[in-house]
Design an enzyme around this catalytic site. Sequence first.
Site, PDB file in Angstrom:
ATOM      1  CB  CYS A   2      -0.954   0.039   1.179  1.00  0.00           C
ATOM      2  SG  CYS A   2      -2.024  -1.393   1.342  1.00  0.00           S
ATOM      3  NE  ARG A  27       4.892   1.542  -0.352  1.00  0.00           N
ATOM      4  CZ  ARG A  27       5.908   1.139   0.402  1.00  0.00           C
ATOM      5  NH1 ARG A  27       7.128   1.205  -0.075  1.00  0.00           N
ATOM      6  NH2 ARG A  27       5.709   0.686   1.612  1.00  0.00           N
ATOM      7  CD1 TRP A  74      -0.813  -6.132  -3.154  1.00  0.00           C
ATOM      8  CD2 TRP A  74      -1.066  -6.756  -1.021  1.00  0.00           C
ATOM      9  NE1 TRP A  74      -0.554  -7.473  -3.078  1.00  0.00           N
ATOM     10  CE2 TRP A  74      -0.705  -7.889  -1.775  1.00  0.00           C
ATOM     11  CE3 TRP A  74      -1.282  -6.910   0.349  1.00  0.00           C
ATOM     12  CZ2 TRP A  74      -0.551  -9.146  -1.212  1.00  0.00           C
ATOM     13  CZ3 TRP A  74      -1.135  -8.154   0.911  1.00  0.00           C
ATOM     14  CH2 TRP A  74      -0.759  -9.261   0.134  1.00  0.00           C
ATOM     15  CG  ASN A 100       0.258   1.926   3.874  1.00  0.00           C
ATOM     16  OD1 ASN A 100      -0.789   2.008   3.258  1.00  0.00           O
ATOM     17  ND2 ASN A 100       1.375   2.527   3.469  1.00  0.00           N
ATOM     18  N   GLY A 101      -0.844  -1.467   6.739  1.00  0.00           N
ATOM     19  CA  GLY A 101      -0.595  -2.382   7.837  1.00  0.00           C
ATOM     20  C   GLY A 101      -1.806  -3.252   8.118  1.00  0.00           C
ATOM     21  CD  GLU A 484      15.796 -13.716  -8.492  1.00  0.00           C
ATOM     22  OE1 GLU A 484      15.429 -12.569  -8.811  1.00  0.00           O
ATOM     23  OE2 GLU A 484      15.461 -14.261  -7.425  1.00  0.00           O
ATOM     24  CE  LYS A 488      13.309 -11.025 -10.590  1.00  0.00           C
ATOM     25  NZ  LYS A 488      12.908 -11.556  -9.279  1.00  0.00           N
ATOM     26  CD  GLU A 491       8.903 -12.159  -8.390  1.00  0.00           C
ATOM     27  OE1 GLU A 491       8.849 -11.628  -7.276  1.00  0.00           O
ATOM     28  OE2 GLU A 491       9.849 -11.987  -9.182  1.00  0.00           O
ATOM     29  CG  HIS A 507      17.383 -37.573  -6.828  1.00  0.00           C
ATOM     30  ND1 HIS A 507      17.658 -38.872  -6.432  1.00  0.00           N
ATOM     31  CD2 HIS A 507      18.582 -37.005  -7.126  1.00  0.00           C
ATOM     32  CE1 HIS A 507      18.967 -39.067  -6.481  1.00  0.00           C
ATOM     33  NE2 HIS A 507      19.550 -37.952  -6.897  1.00  0.00           N
ATOM     34  CE  LYS A 606      11.013  -3.207  -5.808  1.00  0.00           C
ATOM     35  NZ  LYS A 606      11.663  -4.185  -6.700  1.00  0.00           N
TER      36      LYS A 606
END
Length: 611
Positions: A2, A27, A74, A100-101, A484, A488, A491, A507, A606
Amino acid sequence: MCGIIGYIGGKPAQGILLEGLRRLEYRGYDSAGLCILDKGRFQLRKKKGRIEELAAALRKEPAGGLCGIGHTRWATHGAPTDANAHPHTDQSGKLSLVHNGVIENYTQLKERLAAAGHTFTSQTDTEVLAHLVGAHYEQAGNDLVEAVRRALKEVIGTYGIAVMHTDHPGLIIGARRGSPLLVGLGRDENFLASDVSAIVAHTRRVVYLNDFEIVTLTRDDFQVTTLEAAAVSPQIKEVEFKAEDVERGAFPHFMLKEIFEQPRTVENALRGRINHDEATARLGGLNLNAGELRAVDRIIFVACGSALHAGMVGEYLMEDLGRVPTEWEYASEFRYRNAPVEKHTLVFAVSQSGETIDTLAAIRESKRRGHRTLGIVNVVGSTIAREVDGGIYMHAGPEIGVAASKTFVSQLTIMSLLAVLMGRMRHLAATRGAEILRELEAMPSKLERVLAENDNILAIAKKYCDARSALFLGRQYNYPIALEGALKLKEISYVHAEGYPAAEMKHGPIALVDPKTPSVFICPKDGVYDKVMANIEEVKARKGPVIAIATEGDAEIARKADDVIYVPDTVDCLTPLLTVVPVQLLAYHIAVLRGCDVDKPRNLAKSVTVE
């Protein structure tokens, strides 16, 4: 998560707030809203969806006034809807609040307020907080600051808030606990924001609030006190970057811009930190002398997401070059475990934003246990940067794309320097240290050569953009790069992907191999090259397409792989700095080809500032 923006001054607030929200949209982009006080009345506008939905509503019905607050969301409590968007008002409609929170005890507070006659129009915890402050307002004799203070003492959870009241037209109040908030100081105007990028076009003079601090903001002044009403002497900081640094420029997306900024990112991470005379690194911000560093007998990297993958590379670097037993931990798990940690353990928190709530909680737990705790962060003045005992700034500049790119290579660069420093204090020969430092200094030009492969990577992406799943495989230093690469792709393109050590494929994951599932092998000419080549043969025997990331001049791999992306040769320990770029670009191009918003991927934000 947020974003918060507040303005009080002599200019129309609507344009400033809307511009700030656009800069904060990375955000959170489920919904957005603003509230401006004009002639004693609130002008409240809020809309589900992206900032442009709010902008369209404001074009139809502008909001006048010189003082206001805004928010981009968000979603945590309640679905993304107009009703759940911030700002929220209290029972009287005279108080407006953004938040926010997470308010963990909001259910109990809501039940109490409802029993007292309060009615609610949303499913959010934030509306409950607005009503709680409003309930305390009359009890506090119409003292808004005292009402905020009393309400926050009842709250369990995290918050960054901005509050206005129609009875106090020249005042905005902000407070924080666990969610970032800062004051921007202008001329005859002041700002409140959760991220400096929202206000850097107007001022670069800022004050970062600490937990349990409250700021009262007027057009020409501000005061900071604690939750207990103790006065605070704030420190004014100068922001490092400029407004143009948070613009896309000629690039279609921030992510692509930031991938192409990586040569400069490495230069910035290295600047002033190499001591050629002693073939070592110079990292004064650690706040540890040589004796204290030699006494370290264990290192732990705590982080989340991409930063955790950097910490995994850091483990290989530190044990290989520094000869220090090292491990990595999910920050979200670290504080809940009761793992024994030896006295001379050094804990590094790795975070781009310096606000990641899980990482912040981990460092606080580490400090409670009496361990020296350092940070590797990008944002100067961030909470982690202020709370650790020392650390190293990345100096990567603002990263707006939600998926980390340039800050990841910055983290790898810093960890390489750290490993050389620790190694030279132990067993690492000067010749070996000097070789690694020379290769680090050559890295920007080598990264430029990798970026020159962009058209080739785009062509490969076109071949595989319709794949429903992908495997990423590497060994040793490049195993974290496989993770990574898979992250990516997941995401930003929403393609299922898995990352594994290449030898682990047989395996279990080899069951996924088929003609429609590409396998990305990270296979530079390093100490395990022949082993990875054997793993490629196993995939080819089962008709799986192979994309290889290989060292320039490797003709053998070109005969085995379906597609090859070449990177320059370097020492084994630095190959991740080069091999990560192709997986970043591959994910980027696949996402664009699939029509995804790479800068604002669904369900993500983010900076994760809620548990």
